[in-house]
Scaffold this motif. Structure first.
Motif, mmCIF file in Angstrom:
data_model
loop_
_atom_site.group_PDB
_atom_site.id
_atom_site.type_symbol
_atom_site.label_atom_id
_atom_site.label_comp_id
_atom_site.label_asym_id
_atom_site.label_seq_id
_atom_site.Cartn_x
_atom_site.Cartn_y
_atom_site.Cartn_z
ATOM 1 N N ASN A 7 0.808 -1.227 0.000
ATOM 2 C CA ASN A 7 0.000 0.000 0.000
ATOM 3 C C ASN A 7 0.844 1.281 0.000
ATOM 4 O O ASN A 7 0.327 2.375 0.173
ATOM 5 C CB ASN A 7 -0.949 0.009 1.196
ATOM 6 C CG ASN A 7 -0.214 0.165 2.523
ATOM 7 O OD1 ASN A 7 0.987 -0.093 2.617
ATOM 8 N ND2 ASN A 7 -0.947 0.552 3.554
ATOM 9 N N VAL A 8 2.150 1.170 -0.186
ATOM 10 C CA VAL A 8 3.036 2.341 -0.193
ATOM 11 C C VAL A 8 2.711 3.209 -1.407
ATOM 12 O O VAL A 8 2.577 2.714 -2.530
ATOM 13 C CB VAL A 8 4.523 1.905 -0.217
ATOM 14 C CG1 VAL A 8 5.430 3.096 -0.408
ATOM 15 C CG2 VAL A 8 4.868 1.181 1.070
ATOM 16 N N GLN A 9 2.573 4.513 -1.156
ATOM 17 C CA GLN A 9 2.201 5.453 -2.224
ATOM 18 C C GLN A 9 3.329 6.456 -2.452
ATOM 19 O O GLN A 9 3.884 6.994 -1.500
ATOM 20 C CB GLN A 9 0.935 6.227 -1.828
ATOM 21 C CG GLN A 9 -0.260 5.350 -1.532
ATOM 22 C CD GLN A 9 -1.339 6.139 -0.805
ATOM 23 O OE1 GLN A 9 -1.066 6.872 0.123
ATOM 24 N NE2 GLN A 9 -2.571 5.967 -1.247
ATOM 25 N N TYR A 10 3.621 6.697 -3.728
ATOM 26 C CA TYR A 10 4.654 7.667 -4.086
ATOM 27 C C TYR A 10 4.107 8.774 -4.986
ATOM 28 O O TYR A 10 4.847 9.669 -5.375
ATOM 29 C CB TYR A 10 5.816 6.983 -4.805
ATOM 30 C CG TYR A 10 6.472 5.903 -3.978
ATOM 31 C CD1 TYR A 10 7.341 6.237 -2.938
ATOM 32 C CD2 TYR A 10 6.205 4.560 -4.224
ATOM 33 C CE1 TYR A 10 7.929 5.253 -2.174
ATOM 34 C CE2 TYR A 10 6.798 3.578 -3.464
ATOM 35 C CZ TYR A 10 7.661 3.927 -2.432
ATOM 36 O OH TYR A 10 8.243 2.951 -1.664
ATOM 37 N N VAL A 35 -3.361 11.197 2.410
ATOM 38 C CA VAL A 35 -3.526 11.055 0.963
ATOM 39 C C VAL A 35 -2.305 10.389 0.341
ATOM 40 O O VAL A 35 -2.416 9.567 -0.559
ATOM 41 C CB VAL A 35 -3.758 12.438 0.309
ATOM 42 C CG1 VAL A 35 -3.872 12.315 -1.195
ATOM 43 C CG2 VAL A 35 -4.991 13.099 0.895
ATOM 44 N N LEU A 36 -1.123 10.757 0.818
ATOM 45 C CA LEU A 36 0.141 10.230 0.304
ATOM 46 C C LEU A 36 0.944 9.720 1.502
ATOM 47 O O LEU A 36 1.607 10.487 2.199
ATOM 48 C CB LEU A 36 0.899 11.330 -0.442
ATOM 49 C CG LEU A 36 2.180 10.938 -1.152
ATOM 50 C CD1 LEU A 36 1.920 9.885 -2.225
ATOM 51 C CD2 LEU A 36 2.834 12.170 -1.766
ATOM 52 N N ASN A 37 0.855 8.424 1.756
ATOM 53 C CA ASN A 37 1.349 7.874 3.026
ATOM 54 C C ASN A 37 2.863 7.889 3.200
ATOM 55 O O ASN A 37 3.359 7.653 4.287
ATOM 56 C CB ASN A 37 0.787 6.472 3.278
ATOM 57 C CG ASN A 37 1.203 5.460 2.223
ATOM 58 O OD1 ASN A 37 2.079 5.694 1.412
ATOM 59 N ND2 ASN A 37 0.517 4.323 2.240
ATOM 60 N N THR A 38 3.637 8.199 2.172
ATOM 61 C CA THR A 38 5.096 8.302 2.311
ATOM 62 C C THR A 38 5.543 9.734 2.563
ATOM 63 O O THR A 38 6.744 10.022 2.588
ATOM 64 C CB THR A 38 5.805 7.792 1.038
ATOM 65 O OG1 THR A 38 5.325 8.530 -0.090
ATOM 66 C CG2 THR A 38 5.564 6.308 0.836
ATOM 67 N N LEU A 39 4.608 10.633 2.774
ATOM 68 C CA LEU A 39 4.906 12.063 2.843
ATOM 69 C C LEU A 39 5.780 12.457 4.025
ATOM 70 O O LEU A 39 6.577 13.366 3.931
ATOM 71 C CB LEU A 39 3.595 12.854 2.868
ATOM 72 C CG LEU A 39 3.653 14.295 2.438
ATOM 73 C CD1 LEU A 39 4.312 14.461 1.085
ATOM 74 C CD2 LEU A 39 2.258 14.888 2.410
ATOM 75 N N GLY A 40 5.649 11.822 5.149
ATOM 76 C CA GLY A 40 6.431 12.219 6.316
ATOM 77 C C GLY A 40 5.800 13.388 7.037
ATOM 78 O O GLY A 40 4.586 13.583 7.003
ATOM 79 N N ASP A 41 6.621 14.211 7.693
ATOM 80 C CA ASP A 41 6.120 15.307 8.521
ATOM 81 C C ASP A 41 6.023 16.618 7.753
ATOM 82 O O ASP A 41 6.559 17.655 8.166
ATOM 83 C CB ASP A 41 7.023 15.479 9.746
ATOM 84 C CG ASP A 41 6.896 14.314 10.694
ATOM 85 O OD1 ASP A 41 5.803 13.704 10.751
ATOM 86 O OD2 ASP A 41 7.883 13.985 11.372
ATOM 87 N N VAL A 42 5.322 16.585 6.632
ATOM 88 C CA VAL A 42 5.122 17.777 5.810
ATOM 89 C C VAL A 42 3.750 17.665 5.149
ATOM 90 O O VAL A 42 3.209 16.565 5.006
ATOM 91 C CB VAL A 42 6.257 17.921 4.752
ATOM 92 C CG1 VAL A 42 6.181 16.810 3.722
ATOM 93 C CG2 VAL A 42 6.237 19.274 4.098
ATOM 94 N N SER A 43 3.169 18.791 4.791
ATOM 95 C CA SER A 43 1.895 18.816 4.079
ATOM 96 C C SER A 43 1.828 20.127 3.312
ATOM 97 O O SER A 43 2.671 21.011 3.484
ATOM 98 C CB SER A 43 0.720 18.695 5.061
ATOM 99 O OG SER A 43 0.787 19.719 6.036
ATOM 100 N N LEU A 44 0.820 20.250 2.447
ATOM 101 C CA LEU A 44 0.707 21.493 1.701
ATOM 102 C C LEU A 44 -0.731 21.803 1.336
ATOM 103 O O LEU A 44 -1.593 20.930 1.292
ATOM 104 C CB LEU A 44 1.588 21.477 0.448
ATOM 105 C CG LEU A 44 1.286 20.505 -0.685
ATOM 106 C CD1 LEU A 44 0.184 21.006 -1.611
ATOM 107 C CD2 LEU A 44 2.546 20.278 -1.494
ATOM 108 N N LEU A 45 -0.958 23.094 1.093
ATOM 109 C CA LEU A 45 -2.204 23.592 0.524
ATOM 110 C C LEU A 45 -1.860 24.239 -0.806
ATOM 111 O O LEU A 45 -0.881 24.977 -0.915
ATOM 112 C CB LEU A 45 -2.875 24.616 1.446
ATOM 113 C CG LEU A 45 -3.346 24.115 2.807
ATOM 114 C CD1 LEU A 45 -3.943 25.261 3.619
ATOM 115 C CD2 LEU A 45 -4.352 22.984 2.660
#
Length: 198
Positions: A7-10, A35-45
Motif C-alpha cells: 500500500n506504499v504510495q509515491y 492522501v500520500l502515506n510516504t509524505l512524512g512530517d510535511v503537508s501542503l495547501l
C-alpha cells in the motif's frame, strides 16, 4: 513507514483533493499524509485566488507555514506577537514568505490568477479561523469584554451566518458591495449634474 508493503504510495494528484471551494477561481486543494502515506512530517495547501480575495485570518497552533508564490502576486500579512506589529510581505512568482508557528496571519491576492503553495512542517496542520472565533463567541461576551454595543455587534456579524469563510469575502458580499458602489457612484453623478445645472 514500512516501504515493503503493497500500500506504499509515491504519487498523488493534488487537483483531486479539494479542501475548499469559494467559486471556480478561488479554491484550495490539500495534500497530507492521509492522501500520500510516504509524505512524512510535511503537508501542503495548493491555493488559487482572484484579485482581492483573502485566505481569512487564522493561525496554526502546530505548524509553521512557508508560502510560495507560483504565479500572480499576493500580500502575506502576519502579526508579530513579540512586537504586536503587522508585517505585510508582498510576494510574486518564485518568492516566499515564512509564517512562524502560532502566528496570526492571512494572504490576499494582489492580482487575478494568483497561485500559491502553503507548505507546512506538520503532516496535519491544525488551524483556528477568524470567522469561527467571531461567529461562535457569544455576542454578549464580545460586547461585555470590549465595551461594544451588543445589538450593533450582532448586526455587524450577521452576514457571517455562523459559517466558516476560509476564502473571503463571500461572493454575495462582493456582489452587494459592487451594487452599493454603483448606487453611490450614481448618487454622486446625479448630485454633480444637479449642482452643475441648477
Amino acid at each position: 513507514m514500512d516501504y515493503t508493503k503493497s500500500n506504499v504510495q509515491y504519487f498523488s494528484d493534488v487537483n483531486k483533493n479539494r479542501l475548499f471551494t469559494r467559486n471556480n477561481r478561488n479554491y484550495i486543494n490539500r495534500l497530507g499524509r492521509d492522501v500520500l502515506n510516504t509524505l512524512g512530517d510535511v503537508s501542503l495547501l495548493d491555493i488559487y485566488l482572484s484579485k482581492g480575495k483573502t485566505v481569512e485570518p487564522h493561525y496554526h497552533q502546530n505548524a509553521a507555514e512557508l508560502v510560495y508564490c507560483i504565479s500572480g502576486s499576493a500580500q502575506v500579512s502576519l502579526i508579530n506577537p513579540f512586537t504586536n506589529k503587522v508585517e505585510n510581505i508582498r510576494i510574486t512568482r518564485g518568492q516566499v514568505a515564512n509564517v512562524p508557528q502560532g502566528w496570526w496571519h492571512w494572504e490576499t491576492a494582489a492580482e487575478d490568477q494568483t497561485h500559491m503553495l502553503a507548505i507546512f512542517d506538520a503532516p496535519y496542520p491544525e488551524y483556528i479561523l477568524g470567522s469561527d472565533i467571531l461567529a461562535r463567541t457569544p455576542a454578549e461576551v464580545l460586547a461585555k469584554t470590549y465595551c461594544l454595543d451588543k445589538t450593533k455587534l450582532q448586526e455587524t456579524l450577521r452576514p457571517l451566518n455562523n459559517q466558516t469563510i476560509i476564502i473571503g469575502p463571500p461572493d454575495e458580499c462582493s456582489q452587494q458591495r459592487s451594487e452599493e458602489q454603483k448606487a453611490s457612484h450614481q448618487e454622486n453623478t446625479d448630485g454633480y449634474h444637479y449642482y452643475r445645472f441648477k
